[in-house]
Design a protein around this motif. Structure first.
Motif, mmCIF file in Angstrom:
data_model
loop_
_atom_site.group_PDB
_atom_site.id
_atom_site.type_symbol
_atom_site.label_atom_id
_atom_site.label_comp_id
_atom_site.label_asym_id
_atom_site.label_seq_id
_atom_site.Cartn_x
_atom_site.Cartn_y
_atom_site.Cartn_z
ATOM 1 N N SER A 71 0.846 -1.201 0.000
ATOM 2 C CA SER A 71 0.000 0.000 0.000
ATOM 3 C C SER A 71 0.876 1.244 0.000
ATOM 4 O O SER A 71 1.642 1.468 0.940
ATOM 5 N N GLU A 72 0.737 2.051 -1.041
ATOM 6 C CA GLU A 72 1.483 3.299 -1.087
ATOM 7 C C GLU A 72 1.068 4.220 0.057
ATOM 8 O O GLU A 72 1.918 4.875 0.679
ATOM 9 N N GLU A 73 -0.224 4.258 0.365
ATOM 10 C CA GLU A 73 -0.695 5.154 1.419
ATOM 11 C C GLU A 73 -0.173 4.748 2.785
ATOM 12 O O GLU A 73 0.269 5.597 3.577
ATOM 13 N N VAL A 74 -0.211 3.459 3.083
ATOM 14 C CA VAL A 74 0.310 2.992 4.377
ATOM 15 C C VAL A 74 1.806 3.266 4.476
ATOM 16 O O VAL A 74 2.299 3.734 5.505
ATOM 17 N N ALA A 96 3.478 -2.322 13.048
ATOM 18 C CA ALA A 96 2.260 -2.377 12.233
ATOM 19 C C ALA A 96 2.040 -3.770 11.645
ATOM 20 O O ALA A 96 0.901 -4.241 11.545
ATOM 21 N N TYR A 97 3.128 -4.446 11.293
ATOM 22 C CA TYR A 97 2.999 -5.799 10.747
ATOM 23 C C TYR A 97 2.434 -6.763 11.783
ATOM 24 O O TYR A 97 1.496 -7.520 11.518
ATOM 25 N N VAL A 98 2.989 -6.724 12.988
ATOM 26 C CA VAL A 98 2.527 -7.628 14.041
ATOM 27 C C VAL A 98 1.105 -7.280 14.460
ATOM 28 O O VAL A 98 0.290 -8.160 14.736
ATOM 29 N N GLU A 99 0.779 -5.997 14.478
ATOM 30 C CA GLU A 99 -0.551 -5.579 14.910
ATOM 31 C C GLU A 99 -1.635 -5.942 13.891
ATOM 32 O O GLU A 99 -2.702 -6.430 14.268
ATOM 33 N N SER A 100 -1.382 -5.688 12.601
ATOM 34 C CA SER A 100 -2.479 -5.780 11.633
ATOM 35 C C SER A 100 -2.100 -6.358 10.279
ATOM 36 O O SER A 100 -2.960 -6.451 9.402
ATOM 37 N N GLY A 117 -7.679 -0.994 12.824
ATOM 38 C CA GLY A 117 -6.807 -0.294 11.891
ATOM 39 C C GLY A 117 -5.373 -0.774 11.887
ATOM 40 O O GLY A 117 -5.008 -1.767 12.526
ATOM 41 N N VAL A 118 -4.525 -0.049 11.164
ATOM 42 C CA VAL A 118 -3.130 -0.443 10.938
ATOM 43 C C VAL A 118 -2.382 -0.629 12.247
ATOM 44 O O VAL A 118 -1.649 -1.609 12.436
ATOM 45 N N PHE A 119 -2.558 0.294 13.190
ATOM 46 C CA PHE A 119 -1.855 0.223 14.464
ATOM 47 C C PHE A 119 -2.755 -0.281 15.592
ATOM 48 O O PHE A 119 -2.411 -0.162 16.758
ATOM 49 N N GLN A 120 -3.899 -0.849 15.214
ATOM 50 C CA GLN A 120 -4.799 -1.494 16.172
ATOM 51 C C GLN A 120 -5.071 -0.616 17.394
ATOM 52 O O GLN A 120 -4.856 -1.010 18.553
ATOM 53 N N LEU A 121 -5.564 0.570 17.133
ATOM 54 C CA LEU A 121 -5.910 1.495 18.210
ATOM 55 C C LEU A 121 -7.135 0.984 18.945
ATOM 56 O O LEU A 121 -8.133 0.603 18.341
ATOM 57 N N ASN A 122 -7.065 1.015 20.260
ATOM 58 C CA ASN A 122 -8.168 0.539 21.089
ATOM 59 C C ASN A 122 -9.151 1.668 21.349
ATOM 60 O O ASN A 122 -8.757 2.799 21.661
ATOM 61 N N ASN A 123 -10.427 1.372 21.240
ATOM 62 C CA ASN A 123 -11.437 2.430 21.387
ATOM 63 C C ASN A 123 -11.489 2.993 22.802
ATOM 64 O O ASN A 123 -11.878 4.148 22.997
ATOM 65 N N LEU A 124 -11.091 2.220 23.823
ATOM 66 C CA LEU A 124 -11.061 2.751 25.192
ATOM 67 C C LEU A 124 -9.845 3.648 25.414
ATOM 68 O O LEU A 124 -9.911 4.591 26.200
#
Length: 216
Positions: A71-74, A96-100, A117-124
């Motif tokens: 992905s060029e954007e990532v 980022a690879y390990v996360e997603s 998402g890419v960095f697996q952000l937690n909603n809490l």
């Protein structure tokens, strides 16, 4: 001599009074390709960012990470924020690879929360973000790398910072780092080592393609 000539076309007279020699800035040359010695860059602690910051090698670094992520954007977004926050790019991409696996639409369900998402952000952990924000590559990568930068600022090593990213500051600082987090850190650092070798091979192989723009 007009003001324009004084500023842009400076001349020096030679010993032959009928000859004028243009200053160096008026001499035009074709762009030329010269093999570049990348070893001083590759031996640095943060080789990917060092080469990314060099205009002559930036495009090669971008090519490598586009191939890696698909992905060029990532790739571009992760390089941009790694550079902005001085986070080693090889670490950012390994995280980022390990996360997603670099997938912007990745979702992981936890008891009572979601990582997205890419960095697996937690909603809490990021309650101010709207649901769609988690899947926006720029927003996700920005918050992921900025949070990693904060983790680095409150710890003594990158390994400890990655543990805080995964398990939180309290548990890590109080000796309660879960075994799952320890495996998580090992996975990231192992992938980073593999990535560093592949990056060095790629840059050494492609370094002969660097173009020095002498005409500019």
């Amino acid at each position: 001599m007009t003001e324009y000539q004084a500023q842009h076309r400076l001349y020096r007279k030679s010993r032959l009074v009928t000859m004028v020699i243009p200053s160096k800035e008026t001499i035009w040359m074709d762009d030329i390709t010269i093999p570049i010695n990348l070893e001083p860059y590759l031996s640095q602690p943060n080789p990917a960012l060092a080469l990314y910051r060099n205009p002559d090698t930036r495009d090669l670094v971008i090519d490598f990470f586009i191939d890696l992520t698909g992905s060029e954007e990532v790739a571009l977004t992760t390089l941009y924020y790694s550079d902005r926050y001085h986070i080693p790019a090889l670490v950012s991409f390994s995280l980022a690879y390990v996360e997603s696996r670099f997938l912007p639409e990745a979702v992981n369900a936890n008891p009572g929360s979601y990582d997205r998402g890419v960095f697996q952000l937690n909603n809490l952990s990021f309650p101010h973000l709207r649901p769609d924000d988690f899947f926006n590559i720029d927003v996700n990568v920005f918050h992921g790398i900025r949070h990693l930068d904060w983790c680095v600022s409150v710890t003594d090593s990158m390994e400890e910072a990655l543990a805080v990213y995964n398990a939180g500051l309290y548990r890590v600082k109080n000796g309660q780092t879960p075994e799952s987090t320890q495996r998580y850190v090992r996975l990231i650092m192992n992938f980073r080592s593999v990535l560093a070798r592949e990056f060095s091979r790629f840059m050494s192989r492609r370094g002969s393609e660097v173009v020095f723009r002498t005409g500019e």
